[in-house]
Design an enzyme around this catalytic site. Structure first.
Site, PDB file in Angstrom:
ATOM      1  N   ASP A 263      -2.845   6.965  -5.712  1.00  0.00           N
ATOM      2  CA  ASP A 263      -2.603   5.803  -4.882  1.00  0.00           C
ATOM      3  C   ASP A 263      -2.409   4.610  -5.819  1.00  0.00           C
ATOM      4  O   ASP A 263      -2.612   4.685  -7.031  1.00  0.00           O
ATOM      5  CB  ASP A 263      -3.764   5.582  -3.893  1.00  0.00           C
TER       6      ASP A 263
HETATM    7  C1  GLC Z   1      -1.532   1.418  -0.693  1.00  0.00           C
HETATM    8  C2  GLC Z   1      -2.120   2.440   0.244  1.00  0.00           C
HETATM    9  C3  GLC Z   1      -1.290   3.681   0.383  1.00  0.00           C
HETATM   10  C4  GLC Z   1       0.176   3.332   0.221  1.00  0.00           C
HETATM   11  C5  GLC Z   1       0.365   2.899  -1.219  1.00  0.00           C
HETATM   12  C6  GLC Z   1       1.822   2.530  -1.529  1.00  0.00           C
HETATM   13  O1  GLC Z   1      -2.547   0.803  -1.437  1.00  0.00           O
HETATM   14  O2  GLC Z   1      -3.461   2.836   0.011  1.00  0.00           O
HETATM   15  O3  GLC Z   1      -1.576   4.241   1.663  1.00  0.00           O
HETATM   16  O4  GLC Z   1       0.983   4.471   0.499  1.00  0.00           O
HETATM   17  O5  GLC Z   1      -0.474   1.802  -1.548  1.00  0.00           O
HETATM   18  O6  GLC Z   1       2.184   1.372  -0.827  1.00  0.00           O
END
Ligand code: GLC
Length: 740
Positions: A263
């Site tokens: 993430d």
């Molecule tokens: C965010 C979220 C995740 C998302 C990623 C990309 O922090 O936790 O769900 O897909 O970043 O935007």
């Protein structure tokens, strides 16, 4: 490309080029040199890194993606296309209800259709991968990301995960016609302590496996191409560096051979967690855990080559990771067509078609849950009563929820717009009535300037006038419809709250309006279960509409006026009080249950100041029909491999309805404590007016498996109880014995 050629390509790459494939940067690195200088410095990366990076985050639109891809390939020696990944969580331009609403449909097949639309639209806009489904099981309404989850039940989450992955990828004869799905957030992110965002997760492996993994496992079994790691720890080790979860469980035990992506900045956050002293250690931990792509940090870009040179990382780990990324690009056909057919013309004809809108309206209608309907106030009759629509959500088009990144509020149908289509002006009026929030300062956390914040909401004079106008209009009305709810930004990522009631300014307004003593309907917008203990006493009817998406206004009015018979059933428990969190229906009995026979009064498992049960339980929802259940029959009183269960249901109304028949089971005695009940089967059934049907279920031995004391996954013989009904509380019950 043939895999043999792909393998040659892999081994033709330099280490710098290989590492580049494992780096994901955001779009701001690709909007021209002058724009990307700042972000490059912030991440500590060079122009060379940008040139070699393998994927990009949140660039969409066929024109933009084509331009970026063309420029990228023109500058590339190896000509490996860039991968475009984006957050397309519940719709691209046709935005469906938030997933907590999708869960309330109990209709995975319908949601598969919705996700097929999402895939078609986003593919035409140049997206290759979406970071969906988010299938974190949730039991704590304080957590803002309940919004993105389909709820608290392992079976329901697994069914929706399967439907969403298959809808998104649209695989036919091994060809992916949709886009690649990335299930998230692996694992158990929804169990953050205190419901506080990004907080610690700690639980037994038994609870992890029994309750929290089903959605991810179903997504992997459905063939999802990527898995995203979660920010949280599990058993003291942050998931992004957790070899047990990523390497041993996900890859070796489940056989997942797709791409694992961290993430956002989660690789570098291993330092903040205190499990890595610097970026080099963080990189080593994440790579050894077999995390393939580093989203939005400079760790892999700057540290992988030094680690390889120092012999601290097995080169085969890096080769394996790059191979998985190349395979993903090959599965998407990018080597044959880096644009996958995305063109402005295709985008124009694909987005927001009338058919897509109609589907969004149907999904929103099935997501809405009727929580109360005193004396059958609803459905209303058009132009019979004089209606006042009041409240901050009455004419609001921002009803798509926080993750509707690619939706446009201008496309949304508000309640007011939908009502004006069917009501004559002399029978309908609208007043704002009150502000959505008392204080908008928290919007600064989302980058809103002081001026922007100051421009939101009403002045104190406007608030006084709004109330006066609403009271005056209310005096003339027969029915007052309150369109209320939490602010879009009060749920979703980093939207944890300790007070999960309607905003106080709205509650105060309702108290003033209730004094008019009119018939009242609450239409409530939220990204989580709210506490409605006060509103339940005040309102004649209550509709939980979530953030219903593009067609929200139409779907709400369809239900208010009976064009649709409400069929939504809660997939997450609604509490009497936030103090009950975490709250879930499939709890353990405890040694002193409420119905304890050995303990009386005070000394049983309860609160002094709140009931134990939910205000509105899992599986609950009303309709305009009264469906009666009778004649629950088990074909045997003893079970070896399977048991046939039937129940009669009768629609005691003149309206066609959709009834979700739910079957739960209790394993009365186990080698470990077992839940008071667990959802095992459900069927959403249409019943014509006054129609009676017999519904059949087959319960198999495998349905009774659980993680026993030694973690064996199997069933144990003994007494079981079957509960069948319209929700998790209101059921007919029969028992049976499972034999060896
Ligand atoms: C965010 C979220 C995740 C998302 C990623 C990309 O922090 O936790 O769900 O897909 O970043 O935007």
């Amino acid at each position: 490309m043939q895999e043999s050629k792909l393998f040659e390509l892999l081994h033709s790459l330099s280490w710098a080029e290989k590492v580049g494939q494992l780096v994901q940067l955001s779009g701001d690195f690709f909007h021209g040199e002058e724009l990307s200088t700042g972000p490059k410095q912030k991440l500590g990366i060079t122009e060379e890194t940008v040139k070699l990076t393998g994927s990009v985050l949140n660039i969409t639109g066929s024109e933009t993606t084509r331009r970026v891809q063309e420029q990228y390939l023109a500058n590339s020696r190896h000509k490996i296309p860039l991968l475009f990944m984006a957050d397309i969580i519940y719709g691209y331009r046709t935005v469906f209800p938030i997933p907590l609403g999708l869960g309330a449909t109990w209709h995975p097949e319908l949601i598969r259709e919705a996700f097929e639309v999402s895939a078609e639209e986003s593919r035409s806009a140049g997206a290759h991968v979406t970071f969906a489904p988010m299938i974190d099981l949730v039991r704590d309404a304080r957590w803002g990301r309940c919004l993105e989850s389909t709820g608290e039940d392992p079976l329901l989450n697994a069914d929706f995960a399967t439907a969403m992955v298959k809808g998104l990828q649209k695989e036919k004869d091994g060809v992916m016609e949709g886009i690649a799905s990335c299930v998230k957030h692996f694992a158990a992110y929804g169990a953050a302590e205190g419901g506080r965002e990004y907080n610690t997760v700690d639980m037994s492996e038994r609870r992890l496996r029994q309750d929290y993994l089903s959605g991810y496992k179903a997504a992997v079994d459905a063939g999802c191409k990527l898995v995203m790691t979660s920010f949280n720890t599990y058993d003291g080790v942050p998931v992004t560096g957790n070899e047990f979860l990523l390497k041993h469980l996900l890859r070796e035990e489940w056989g997942f051979d797709g791409v694992i992506i961290s993430d956002y900045a989660a690789v570098r956050e291993l330092i903040d967690h205190g499990i890595a002293k610097d970026e080099k250690e963080a990189t080593q931990l994440a790579m050894q855990a077999t995390n393939d792509i580093d989203m939005k940090t400079g760790c892999y870009a700057n540290q992988l080559e030094p680690l390889l040179k120092e012999g601290k990382i097995d080169p085969e780990l890096v080769n394996d990771a790059v191979w998985r990324v190349l395979k993903l690009k090959n599965d998407l056909g990018l080597f044959e067509d880096p644009y996958r057919g995305a063109t402005p013309a295709l985008e124009e004809q694909t987005l927001l078609t009338p058919e897509n809108r109609a589907l969004a309206r149907q999904v929103a209608s099935e997501a809405i849950v009727l929580l109360k309907n005193e004396e059958e106030l609803l459905p209303l009759v058009p132009n019979k009563d004089k209606i006042l629509l009041v409240g901050p959500y009455g004419d609001k088009q921002d009803i798509m929820g926080l993750w509707a990144v690619h939706g446009k509020a201008s496309d949304v149908v508000s309640i007011k717009a939908a009502m004006e289509k069917i009501l004559s002006p002399d029978k309908f009026s609208f007043e704002n009535g009150c502000d959505l929030l008392d204080d908008y300062q928290f919007l600064g956390e989302f980058g809103a300037t002081k001026e922007q914040i100051a421009s939101v909401g009403m002045t104190s004079e406007q608030r006084i006038k709004a109330l006066d106008d609403a009271l005056s209009a209310g005096k003339e009305a027969d029915v007052i419809i309150f369109a209320m709810g939490e602010h879009t930004m009060q749920s979703g990522e980093a939207g944890s709250r300790t007070d999960i009631t309607l905003p106080e300014i709205q509650k105060e307004f309702i108290r003033q309006m209730i004094a008019l003593d009119k018939k009242t309907v609450l239409v409530s917008f939220s990204g989580r279960p709210l506490v409605y203990t006060e509103e339940v006493k005040q309102m004649d009817a209550i509709l939980q509409v979530w953030f219903p998406g593009l067609e929200g206004g139409n779907a709400i009015v369809d239900i208010l006026y009976g064009k649709t018979n409400p069929s939504g059933r809660l997939s997450m428990s609604f509490p009497h009080s936030v103090g009950q969190m975490p709250l879930y229906y499939n709890e353990f009995k405890t040694g002193r249950p409420l119905n304890s026979t050995t303990h009386r009064g005070r000394f049983i498992s309860k609160y002094l100041d709140s009931p134990n049960e939910a205000l509105f339980p899992f599986g609950y929802g009303l309709s305009y029909s009264n469906v009666q259940y009778s004649n629950l029959v088990l074909n045997e009183k003893q079970m070896t491999d399977q048991l046939t269960i039937s129940v009669d249901i009768k629609n005691e109304s003149e309206r066609t309805c959709l009834e979700t028949v739910q079957l739960y089971v209790q394993d009365v005695v186990g080698s470990v404590v077992r839940p008071v009940k667990e959802l095992k089967k459900y069927k959403k059934v249409q019943l014509a007016a006054n129609e009676k049907k017999t519904i059949h279920f087959t319960l198999c031995r495998e349905d009774l498996y659980f993680y026993q004391q030694d973690m064996t996954f199997d069933a144990e013989p003994g007494e079981f109880i079957v509960f069948v009904g319209k929700n998790s509380q209101d059921t007919l019950n029969e028992s049976f014995e499972l034999l060896e």
